[in-house]
Design an enzyme around this catalytic site. Structure first.
Site, PDB file in Angstrom:
ATOM      1  N   SER A  91     -10.220 -29.253  -7.179  1.00 38.96           N
ATOM      2  CA  SER A  91     -10.049 -30.711  -7.144  1.00 38.96           C
ATOM      3  C   SER A  91     -11.265 -31.445  -6.600  1.00 38.96           C
ATOM      4  O   SER A  91     -11.226 -32.666  -6.426  1.00 38.96           O
ATOM      5  CB  SER A  91      -8.815 -31.069  -6.310  1.00 38.96           C
ATOM      6  OG  SER A  91      -8.940 -30.523  -5.015  1.00 38.96           O
ATOM      7  N   THR A 210      -8.386 -34.431  -2.645  1.00 40.08           N
ATOM      8  CA  THR A 210      -9.701 -34.944  -2.296  1.00 40.08           C
ATOM      9  C   THR A 210     -10.090 -34.363  -0.962  1.00 40.08           C
ATOM     10  O   THR A 210      -9.219 -34.134  -0.128  1.00 40.08           O
ATOM     11  CB  THR A 210      -9.560 -36.483  -2.106  1.00 40.08           C
ATOM     12  OG1 THR A 210      -9.011 -37.014  -3.279  1.00 40.08           O
ATOM     13  CG2 THR A 210     -10.861 -37.138  -1.753  1.00 40.08           C
ATOM     14  N   THR A 228     -14.281 -36.090  -4.813  1.00 40.42           N
ATOM     15  CA  THR A 228     -13.221 -35.473  -5.615  1.00 40.42           C
ATOM     16  C   THR A 228     -13.614 -35.396  -7.085  1.00 40.42           C
ATOM     17  O   THR A 228     -14.486 -36.136  -7.543  1.00 40.42           O
ATOM     18  CB  THR A 228     -11.926 -36.312  -5.496  1.00 40.42           C
ATOM     19  OG1 THR A 228     -10.857 -35.642  -6.161  1.00 40.42           O
ATOM     20  CG2 THR A 228     -12.066 -37.681  -6.120  1.00 40.42           C
ATOM     21  N   ARG A 238     -11.227 -42.655 -16.041  1.00 40.19           N
ATOM     22  CA  ARG A 238     -10.316 -43.051 -14.958  1.00 40.19           C
ATOM     23  C   ARG A 238     -11.015 -42.887 -13.597  1.00 40.19           C
ATOM     24  O   ARG A 238     -11.668 -41.885 -13.330  1.00 40.19           O
ATOM     25  CB  ARG A 238      -9.055 -42.190 -15.016  1.00 40.19           C
ATOM     26  CG  ARG A 238      -8.053 -42.467 -13.896  1.00 40.19           C
ATOM     27  CD  ARG A 238      -8.207 -41.500 -12.735  1.00 40.19           C
ATOM     28  NE  ARG A 238      -7.176 -41.674 -11.725  1.00 40.19           N
ATOM     29  CZ  ARG A 238      -7.194 -41.105 -10.527  1.00 40.19           C
ATOM     30  NH1 ARG A 238      -8.183 -40.306 -10.191  1.00 40.19           N
ATOM     31  NH2 ARG A 238      -6.233 -41.315  -9.645  1.00 40.19           N
ATOM     32  N   GLY A 240     -10.251 -43.093  -9.395  1.00 39.06           N
ATOM     33  CA  GLY A 240      -9.200 -43.160  -8.385  1.00 39.06           C
ATOM     34  C   GLY A 240      -9.643 -43.936  -7.163  1.00 39.06           C
ATOM     35  O   GLY A 240     -10.505 -44.818  -7.242  1.00 39.06           O
ATOM     36  N   ASP A 241      -9.063 -43.588  -6.024  1.00 41.72           N
ATOM     37  CA  ASP A 241      -9.387 -44.281  -4.775  1.00 41.72           C
ATOM     38  C   ASP A 241     -10.651 -43.751  -4.106  1.00 41.72           C
ATOM     39  O   ASP A 241     -11.303 -44.463  -3.344  1.00 41.72           O
ATOM     40  CB  ASP A 241      -8.213 -44.118  -3.792  1.00 41.72           C
ATOM     41  CG  ASP A 241      -7.877 -42.642  -3.533  1.00 41.72           C
ATOM     42  OD1 ASP A 241      -7.951 -41.836  -4.486  1.00 41.72           O
ATOM     43  OD2 ASP A 241      -7.546 -42.299  -2.393  1.00 41.72           O
ATOM     44  N   THR A 261      -5.959 -39.194   0.593  1.00 42.23           N
ATOM     45  CA  THR A 261      -5.864 -38.175  -0.444  1.00 42.23           C
ATOM     46  C   THR A 261      -4.556 -38.410  -1.196  1.00 42.23           C
ATOM     47  O   THR A 261      -3.650 -39.054  -0.675  1.00 42.23           O
ATOM     48  CB  THR A 261      -5.892 -36.763   0.187  1.00 42.23           C
ATOM     49  OG1 THR A 261      -5.796 -35.788  -0.851  1.00 42.23           O
ATOM     50  CG2 THR A 261      -4.767 -36.541   1.169  1.00 42.23           C
ATOM     51  N   GLY A 262      -4.486 -37.909  -2.405  1.00 41.83           N
ATOM     52  CA  GLY A 262      -3.264 -38.081  -3.186  1.00 41.83           C
ATOM     53  C   GLY A 262      -3.497 -38.982  -4.389  1.00 41.83           C
ATOM     54  O   GLY A 262      -4.619 -39.098  -4.879  1.00 41.83           O
TER      55      GLY A 262
HETATM   56  N1  GLY Z   1      -7.291 -39.255  -4.530  1.00 43.46           N
HETATM   57  C1  GLY Z   1      -8.022 -38.815  -5.625  1.00 43.46           C
HETATM   58  C2  GLY Z   1      -7.717 -39.460  -6.892  1.00 43.46           C
HETATM   59  O1  GLY Z   1      -6.649 -40.023  -7.077  1.00 43.46           O
HETATM   60  O2  GLY Z   1      -8.563 -39.429  -7.749  1.00 43.46           O
END
Ligand code: GLY
Length: 350
Positions: A91, A210, A228, A238, A240-241, A261-262
């Protein structure tokens, strides 16, 4: 450092600091729940914390920097590089699971104790996204570079092109293509706590976790890094955060830092890490601040929250730390002068 930053720093020092400290004194006198900032100082006890069990190995490299009086910024960069280079970690970095089209794209950001930031989004073919993010911070007038531009910049900075798709990740992707459904496994990094997906999924490969790392150095400064490969089999492009300052990571050297994370979409929606730091500013402990940020996610989208994992991790200027997650099974690693390989279970709502 780029001239604009020097200019901004200098202006802040000459024009802003006196009025800021005066205002702050008045504010804290009138409102005891506001914590006055602790200035940088020497002889602090260094500490580094990071997400998941794989944080132990990452913390060990960060600790080499912190224990020799190095900077928190160098520590977090060196630390998360361990996870980026680990091909077994699917990941983060090399060996990360690809997107729907079979392409590994990396997201990363870094933040120092002076409020400087750098991030790369959807970076391809460069193993250490965190180092490119640091170069964005230190060598450009910008804070984020994405896609081809980020890759081109990395090459200009001397990074080498590498294929990040390992045989194992390619195999998992091909397996996934047979059904091509997105259905994340909760806590994919903690096999003891994986929730069974509604249907049996091939290889439990649907992960998106992450490494987020926060470090306090001997000088009393805090920095953070987050990196990540994002959601496995995500749509190409895409984000993410993790590379979004305020969402996946936030540092305020007056207060502390937070990382997440998540499922990044829910963290972005709530500007999660910024929220955690602001709650600590109001007097919340690191764990209570993480809990309140999780509760915002749950309150906003209760049905979504039942089936996803989000965890926050926070560190304040006193070296106190805490974590909270939606689901059981979120772990984090702590390293200080007493313990180098501590794994703690984060408290959770469910
Ligand atoms: N927390 C990592 C992601 O959603 O990409």
């Amino acid at each position: 450092m780029f001239n604009r930053r020097k200019f901004i720093k200098k202006s802040a020092l000459t024009a802003g600091l006196f009025s800021f400290s005066g205002n702050l004194r008045a504010l804290t006198q009138n409102n005891p729940s506001i914590i006055p900032p602790s200035p940088s100082q020497n002889n602090m006890k260094p500490i580094v914390i990071s997400t998941w069990d794989f944080g132990v190995a990452a913390n060990a490299d960060a600790w080499k920097v912190l224990s020799t009086k190095g900077s928190c910024l160098d520590a977090v960069e060196k630390g998360v590089m361990v996870a980026e280079a680990d091909e077994k970690n699917n990941s983060v970095g090399y060996g990360g699971l690809p997107d729907r089209d079979g392409i590994v794209t990396l997201d990363a950001c870094i933040m120092d104790s002076d409020g400087n930031i750098g991030a790369v989004l959807a970076l391809e073919n460069i193993k250490h996204a965190i180092c490119v993010a640091r170069k964005v911070m230190e060598k450009t007038p910008h804070v984020m570079l994405a896609g081809k531009g980020a890759y081109q910049f990395a090459l200009e900075q001397g990074f080498k092109t590498e294929n990040l798709l390992t045989q194992e990740s390619e195999k998992a992707w091909k397996e996934w293509l047979k059904n091509a459904k997105y259905n994340p496994v909760i806590n994919s990094e903690n096999k003891n706590y994986q929730n069974a997906a509604p249907e049996k999924l091939p290889g439990n490969q649907y992960n998106h976790d992450t490494i987020g790392m926060l470090a306090l150095d001997v000088h009393g400064n805090i920095a953070g890094a987050c990196t990540t490969s994002g959601m496995a089999f995500k749509l190409h492009g895409r984000i993410g955060d993790s590379p979004i300052i305020g969402a996946g990571l936030y540092i305020d050297n007056e207060i502390g830092g937070a990382t997440s994370t998540g499922v990044g979409e829910e963290v972005v929606r709530n500007v999660g890490s910024f929220l955690v730091v602001e709650l600590m500013r109001q007097g919340y402990s690191p764990q209570d601040a993480c809990k309140e940020a999780v509760m915002r996610i749950i309150r906003k989208k209760p049905q979504t929250a039942k089936n996803i994992q989000v965890g926050f991790l926070a560190l304040n200027k006193k070296g106190e730390y805490g974590a909270y997650a939606i689901q059981k099974g979120f772990s984090y690693a702590v390293c200080n002068e007493n313990k180098q390989d501590l794994i703690l279970p984060g408290k959770s709502y469910y």
